[in-house]
Write a protein that holds these residues in place. Structure first.
Motif, PDB file in Angstrom:
ATOM      1  N   PHE A   8      -7.724   5.831  10.357  1.00  0.00           N
ATOM      2  CA  PHE A   8      -9.166   5.915  10.121  1.00  0.00           C
ATOM      3  C   PHE A   8      -9.885   4.571  10.148  1.00  0.00           C
ATOM      4  N   ASP A   9     -11.107   4.630  10.660  1.00  0.00           N
ATOM      5  CA  ASP A   9     -12.011   3.476  10.600  1.00  0.00           C
ATOM      6  C   ASP A   9     -12.678   3.382   9.234  1.00  0.00           C
ATOM      7  N   LEU A  10     -12.941   4.528   8.637  1.00  0.00           N
ATOM      8  CA  LEU A  10     -13.682   4.575   7.379  1.00  0.00           C
ATOM      9  C   LEU A  10     -13.186   5.744   6.544  1.00  0.00           C
ATOM     10  N   ILE A  11     -12.964   5.479   5.264  1.00  0.00           N
ATOM     11  CA  ILE A  11     -12.609   6.540   4.316  1.00  0.00           C
ATOM     12  C   ILE A  11     -13.593   6.473   3.152  1.00  0.00           C
ATOM     13  N   LEU A  12     -14.223   7.590   2.853  1.00  0.00           N
ATOM     14  CA  LEU A  12     -15.090   7.690   1.681  1.00  0.00           C
ATOM     15  C   LEU A  12     -14.337   8.423   0.586  1.00  0.00           C
ATOM     16  N   LYS A  68      -7.087   1.877   9.859  1.00  0.00           N
ATOM     17  CA  LYS A  68      -6.783   1.051  11.012  1.00  0.00           C
ATOM     18  C   LYS A  68      -7.019  -0.418  10.674  1.00  0.00           C
ATOM     19  N   VAL A  69      -6.766  -1.288  11.643  1.00  0.00           N
ATOM     20  CA  VAL A  69      -7.199  -2.676  11.537  1.00  0.00           C
ATOM     21  C   VAL A  69      -8.715  -2.690  11.364  1.00  0.00           C
ATOM     22  N   ASP A  70      -9.193  -3.455  10.385  1.00  0.00           N
ATOM     23  CA  ASP A  70     -10.618  -3.581  10.051  1.00  0.00           C
ATOM     24  C   ASP A  70     -11.211  -2.306   9.437  1.00  0.00           C
ATOM     25  N   TYR A  80      -1.346  -7.069  -0.242  1.00  0.00           N
ATOM     26  CA  TYR A  80      -0.715  -7.123   1.078  1.00  0.00           C
ATOM     27  C   TYR A  80      -1.274  -6.065   2.017  1.00  0.00           C
ATOM     28  N   LEU A  81      -1.590  -4.881   1.470  1.00  0.00           N
ATOM     29  CA  LEU A  81      -2.093  -3.797   2.313  1.00  0.00           C
ATOM     30  C   LEU A  81      -3.478  -4.115   2.871  1.00  0.00           C
ATOM     31  N   LEU A  82      -4.216  -4.963   2.196  1.00  0.00           N
ATOM     32  CA  LEU A  82      -5.505  -5.419   2.719  1.00  0.00           C
ATOM     33  C   LEU A  82      -5.284  -6.497   3.778  1.00  0.00           C
ATOM     34  N   ARG A 142      -7.803  -4.901   6.285  1.00  0.00           N
ATOM     35  CA  ARG A 142      -8.513  -3.763   5.716  1.00  0.00           C
ATOM     36  C   ARG A 142      -9.436  -4.226   4.592  1.00  0.00           C
ATOM     37  N   SER A 143     -10.393  -3.377   4.242  1.00  0.00           N
ATOM     38  CA  SER A 143     -11.326  -3.706   3.169  1.00  0.00           C
ATOM     39  C   SER A 143     -11.394  -2.565   2.164  1.00  0.00           C
ATOM     40  N   LEU A 144     -11.563  -2.930   0.895  1.00  0.00           N
ATOM     41  CA  LEU A 144     -11.831  -1.973  -0.171  1.00  0.00           C
ATOM     42  C   LEU A 144     -13.211  -2.300  -0.707  1.00  0.00           C
ATOM     43  N   SER A 145     -14.116  -1.344  -0.655  1.00  0.00           N
ATOM     44  CA  SER A 145     -15.497  -1.615  -1.042  1.00  0.00           C
ATOM     45  C   SER A 145     -16.036  -0.462  -1.882  1.00  0.00           C
TER      46      SER A 145
END
Length: 350
Positions: A242-246, A263-265, A283-285, A290-293
């Motif tokens: 996925f590109d985006l997960i809500l 996915k990447v980014d 590490y997973l970021l 990846r980003s967590l927001s």
């Protein structure tokens, strides 16, 4: 001052009772709204039952409000008597800080004035605390009143004032659209609207739910994939997808498992607010950038954009319409995840 009938809780144990509340005198920039429908958000429950702490009583919840303009102040230009309007989670902000000037009033540096349970001056709300939409009328400054376009019913529009903008804003911010893989965690009050909006934006949508119980609904609302997170195989099959997960749920989740699905980014966005701190492996970021927001509702202009978008695409919430004497039972059902998918109070029963 004017008075309105409302339903309030006088202490965290309830029940809701009918009360008479005061609304402020109509100022030059104020709009008096006859409330027709008020959605029940899980935030209402957390606040009314003082689960987040700091609740003020009597507490009149409700920030998913749809109604008709009954009167306007002498300087009002945006709305007229008879207009179909809505009020969401905020009723004011400072209007001067950088977020406000950028149209992000929800992030007001001085603190946005929320629709209920926010301390305010007596001139803003008699009693000194904002009182929400479980009432027959509400007075709101015109710049925080939204127009509800024709083509969408007031009853199914009401939940969009919270659930709609809470999902629309991150979907737009992270550019959900054609060619993008979007996952929605949770198929509840927020999640089901998020599925509809993401699909209408052109993204390929997958629902990640604890079970497959609501699979048929998810596919009907626009998802092309539906997976049970209780199955370990789900996290193997969807790795790096996925590109985006809500994340729309307020439960404690093993976030590491969900970060691996990006996915990447890719970005995982927190919308639900669990009580406990989350734990992740950095590490997973780092490994896939990846980003967590997180994201909280949206500004007024963006909320209007969302309403116009939903009207254009025929999007409304899936609701169960109830009378005011069913509020207590509805709260218990929401906590038990026994609603498809948003309770809406018929204010005509107050």
């Amino acid at each position: 001052m004017s008075t309105a009938a409302a339903y309030a809780m006088s202490d965290p144990a309830g029940p809701f009772e009918k009360v008479t509340i005061e609304r402020r005198e109509l100022g030059p920039h104020d709009v008096l709204i006859d409330v027709k429908y008020a959605g029940i958000c899980h935030s209402d429950i957390h606040t009314a039952r003082n689960e987040w702490g700091g609740a003020k009583y009597p507490c009149v919840p409700g920030h998913e409000i749809a109604g008709i303009v009954a009167a306007v102040g002498s300087a009002v230009t945006r709305h007229a008597v008879g207009d179909r309007v809505g009020v969401g989670c905020m009723v004011d902000s400072c209007g001067r800080c950088a977020p406000c000037l950028d149209g992000n009033e929800q992030y007001c540096e001085r603190g946005a004035v929320m629709t209920y349970n926010t301390p305010v001056d007596e001139a803003v709300q008699p009693g000194g605390v904002t009182l929400g939409g479980y009432a027959t009328q509400i007075v709101v400054t015109e710049s925080f009143v939204l127009s509800i376009p024709e083509g969408i019913g007031l009853d199914v529009a009401a939940p969009l004032l919270c659930a709609g903008i809470t999902t629309y804003s991150p979907l737009r911010h992270w550019n959900a659209g054609p060619g993008k893989q979007v996952a929605i965690i949770g198929m509840g009050g927020l999640g089901h609207v998020g599925v509809k909006i993401a699909a209408a934006l052109g993204a390929e949508v997958t629902v990640l739910s604890q079970s497959l119980r609501k699979r048929d609904d998810g596919l009907r609302l626009g998802a092309t994939g539906y997976y049970a997170t209780a199955e370990k195989q789900t996290f193997k099959d969807l790795r790096n997808r996925f590109d985006l997960i809500l994340n729309t749920v307020s439960a404690d989740l093993p976030l590491d498992n969900y970060l691996k699905l990006l996915k990447v980014d890719g970005t995982l966005v927190a919308l639900g607010l669990p009580e406990n701190p989350a734990s992740i492996r950095p590490y997973l970021l780092a490994s896939y950038r990846r980003s967590l927001s997180g994201s909280m509702i949206g500004g007024i202009a963006e909320t209007q954009e969302m309403l116009n978008f939903c009207a254009k695409h025929g999007i409304g919430a899936e609701i169960e319409l109830i009378s005011v004497d069913e509020i207590d039972a509805a709260y218990d059902r929401v906590v038990a995840s026994d609603v498809q998918y948003r309770f809406v109070i018929d204010a005509g029963t107050i």
